[in-house]
Design an enzyme around this catalytic site. Structure first.
Site, PDB file in Angstrom:
ATOM      1  N   LYS A 102     -19.393  51.917  69.350  1.00  0.00           N
ATOM      2  CA  LYS A 102     -19.712  50.606  68.775  1.00  0.00           C
ATOM      3  C   LYS A 102     -18.646  49.547  69.070  1.00  0.00           C
ATOM      4  CE  LYS A 102     -23.607  51.375  66.476  1.00  0.00           C
ATOM      5  NZ  LYS A 102     -24.854  50.698  66.916  1.00  0.00           N
ATOM      6  N   GLU A 124     -24.207  43.284  60.229  1.00  0.00           N
ATOM      7  CA  GLU A 124     -24.964  44.230  59.403  1.00  0.00           C
ATOM      8  C   GLU A 124     -24.462  45.628  59.730  1.00  0.00           C
ATOM      9  OE1 GLU A 124     -25.989  43.319  62.390  1.00  0.00           O
ATOM     10  OE2 GLU A 124     -26.308  45.329  63.212  1.00  0.00           O
ATOM     11  N   SER A 394     -21.807  59.834  71.706  1.00  0.00           N
ATOM     12  CA  SER A 394     -21.555  58.460  71.259  1.00  0.00           C
ATOM     13  C   SER A 394     -20.550  58.334  70.124  1.00  0.00           C
ATOM     14  CB  SER A 394     -22.869  57.804  70.858  1.00  0.00           C
ATOM     15  OG  SER A 394     -23.512  58.590  69.882  1.00  0.00           O
TER      16      SER A 394
END
Lengths: 408, 268
Positions: A102, A124, A394
């Site tokens: 991220k 968010e 990930s």
């Protein structure tokens, strides 16, 4: 790839995969209320300009290297490979600062926000990974940070809430609707509508109105860029037979697929969250169960009722339970460029434990969905023993320990 | 060539009454599922000039707390577009003002898409709906995919402009809109009451005056943050009309009559 053509300067300043209106086939676009139009227009211009901005590229690359810790290793998973037959490599996005892919996107977007002269960031978050990655770069840049998180998710993900607060972010509960990720997204958009001048909205995935899906995919494309270089060193070719990634909104998959989309010999494999199973009604498998609709500014496949009301999806993984899917992925599925497998909670949890025991790596439950797809490929590909596979790992699983321990 | 037999009621209204048009918004299926038709008729008979019926959606991003709440209650009550059309059937044949009062449906695009654009427009025409407000329908998609269908069924489309909208874009929006132009009073979600004493800021009056000076083809109505007689009067000094939404929803929630509310705004 098309954007590298020397004599076609125009395309450099345009979208790279989508058309100029942000469509991937019939999916995408910018379905936004007029209140957001100036902001989106401003971001679109700034984003296109960034692609030619050497100063930006230098700073982005510097931060990814020295702050995030890139390049992340491409690790040959020997014992996992022995079990499945194929040569399996893991792209270790779990080793990034903050523990997931991220942060690639939040670093890029916070630099964009600085260029736009914004001093406040709104975001968010569902499980809290994107919220933590946003709070992190805001601390780094000295920017004010507000993260909307569903009231229910705040209760479920306390460690990430504590991390965001320690990083100086304000965590605001989203109290509307179902009080989870989609409602946190609604609240962040409303905040942005009410504060359009000083605030930049950092969306965490390849969702939302154009140019967000293109921009987030571009910031994440460093993943497949590195994969190609690293695989060339190890296998003498940039191209594996398969690239596997999990998909909720789809940002890690977009990054892992990005430089392979035009390489037709590379099979793109996406693992979506089937939850309790695609016929159970308790699922987040948007490709398997969704229908065409418009949510959060994008036309894409959605989990919805016949009346067009959005349904709250279910998955054991809090990072995969978005009711839509990035328009790029809807298109890759529709055009059969990518193959989607729906992985159940149980299959994912098993695959997560297997990786821990075989390789000493505890994956995020999201990433465990990608690992589980190895079983599908082994079953369907008679020559799987001869294949080279890259799985995008990930994120790391520390945040999921309580869920793992309850399940296993 | 199709000929529209009746003139659109919105156009007739603005011809008949160019000033102080009172438009009131309410959410279909709120507070009770079966209230839609009653509220519509009562609003009309109490002297509301134009009525905007909200079609509830699970994710109303442009709306503030009050209308989010009414949307949620309506959906929990079982409201849907299908239900709404059933509730409104034959409403134009009722006694009283409702024969002429223009009705506009407002809602997010997704439920309309799922109903089917052509079916939706056809139903609107059958019932006597005059226009649509779909805040997340982009101009380009409207022009290329939706315009011809809306026109075929005689439906006006009303787009929004905001204080941030550029002059060039305002002109473009005016060109594509018909019926009236919806001027959002400040960059905010609906029902924003940050302006406690309901005074207009200097910035807002500059924006309203700018739009006035552009000589647009459409009449204008101001909405968002208009809540009572005072803010209505102020707003309509800059425009042909004003739209009240959240304040009326709160009024309904308090259990008072529709007539009381309309009279509190229109009384001399």
């Amino acid at each position: 790839m098309k954007y590298q053509t020397e004599n076609n300067k125009e395309t450099i300043l345009r979208s790279k995969i989508a058309d100029n209106r942000g469509y991937y086939g019939q999916f995408g676009g910018a379905y936004i209320p007029e209140m957001l139009y100036p902001n989106i227009e401003e971001i679109e211009k700034a984003y296109y300009a960034l692609q030619d901005d050497d100063e930006f590229k230098k700073e982005f690359e510097y931060l990814l290297k020295d702050y995030v810790g890139r390049p992340t290793p491409l690790y040959f998973a020997k014992r996992l490979s022995e079990k499945y037959g194929a040569k399996v490599y893991l792209k270790r996005e779990d080793l990034n600062h903050t523990g997931a892919h991220k942060v690639n996107n939040t670093v890029g977007q916070v630099l964009l926000a600085k260029k736009l002269g914004k001093n406040k960031i709104v975001a968010e978050t569902g499980a809290g990974q994107h919220g933590v990655a946003t709070a992190t770069v805001c601390a780094l840049m000295g920017m004010e940070c507000i993260v909307f998180m569903g009231e229910i998710d705040i209760e479920r993900q306390q460690p990430n809430v504590a991390r965001m607060k320690m990083l100086g972010a304000e965590v605001r509960p989203a109290l509307s609707g179902s009080k989870t990720l989609k409602d946190a997204t609604n609240e962040a958009m409303r905040y942005w509508i009410n504060n359009p001048v000083d605030t930049h909205y950092i969306i965490g995935s390849v969702v939302g109105p154009h140019p967000y899906p293109e921009m987030v995919a571009w910031f994440q494309s460093v993943i497949s860029e590195e994969m190609r270089n690293q695989l060339t060193e190890k296998e003498g070719t940039p191209n594996p037979d398969y690239v596997i990634a999990c998909v909720g909104g789809g940002s890690n998959a977009a990054g892992a697929f990005y430089h392979y989309i035009d390489e037709k010999n590379v099979q793109l494999i996406a693992a979506e969250a089937a939850g309790m199973g695609i016929s159970s009604g308790q699922t987040a498998a948007t490709i398997a169960c969704g229908t065409l609709g418009v949510l959060h500014g994008s036309k894409t496949l959605l989990m919805q009722t016949q009346d067009g009301q959005v349904i709250e999806p279910y998955s054991i993984s809090a990072g995969l339970d978005y009711p839509g899917i990035g328009a790029l992925h809807a298109y890759l599925a529709d055009s059969k460029r990518a193959k989607f497998y729906a992985i159940t909670d149980e299959q994912a949890m098993k695959a997560g434990q297997e990786l821990a025991l075989l390789e000493g790596i505890i994956p995020a439950i999201e990433s465990a969905h990608a690992l589980a797809a190895l079983n599908n490929l082994k079953e369907e590909d008679a020559d799987f023993d001869e294949k080279v596979v890259i799985i995008n790992l990930s994120g790391r699983g520390d945040k999921d320990l309580s869920t793992y321990s309850k399940y296993l | 060539m199709t000929t529209t037999t009746t003139k659109n009621r919105i156009d007739s209204l603005f011809q008949r009454k160019p000033n102080e048009i009172l438009t009131i918004y309410f959410t279909a299926g709120f507070p009770k599922l079966e209230d839609t038709r009653r509220i519509l008729i009562e609003l009309s008979d109490a002297g509301t000039d134009l009525i905007e019926i909200g079609m509830p959606f699970s994710d109303p991003v442009a709306d503030g707390e009050t209308i989010q709440y009414s949307n949620k209650v309506a959906l929990d009550n079982g409201m849907s577009i299908r239900q709404l059309f059933e509730q409104l059937e034959g409403v134009r044949n009722e006694e009283g003002n409702i024969k002429q009062t223009p009705i506009v449906l407002m809602g997010y695009l997704n439920p309309v898409l799922q109903f089917g654009i052509e079916d939706f427009c056809k139903k609107c025409k059958e019932i006597g709906i005059d226009g649509l407000i779909l805040p997340d329908l982009p101009l380009f998609e409207y022009e290329t995919e939706y315009k011809s269908v809306f026109e075929k069924y005689g439906l006006h489309i009303i787009f929004l402009v905001t204080p941030q909208t550029s002059e060039e874009r305002i002109k473009k929006i005016d060109e594509l809109s018909n019926g009236f132009l919806y001027m959002v009073s400040s960059n905010s979600t609906t029902g924003n009451t940050s302006n406690k004493n309901s005074e207009l800021s200097e910035m807002q009056s500059d924006y309203f005056n700018k739009i006035k000076s552009l000589n647009l083809k459409n009449p204008t109505q101001i909405g968002f943050g208009i809540s009572d007689k005072k803010s209505f009067k102020q707003a309509t000094s800059y425009s042909n009309g004003a739209i009240i939404g959240s304040a009326f929803i709160r009024h309904l929630e308090s259990g008072k009559t529709v007539k009381e509310f309309v009279e509190s705004v229109t009384s001399k």
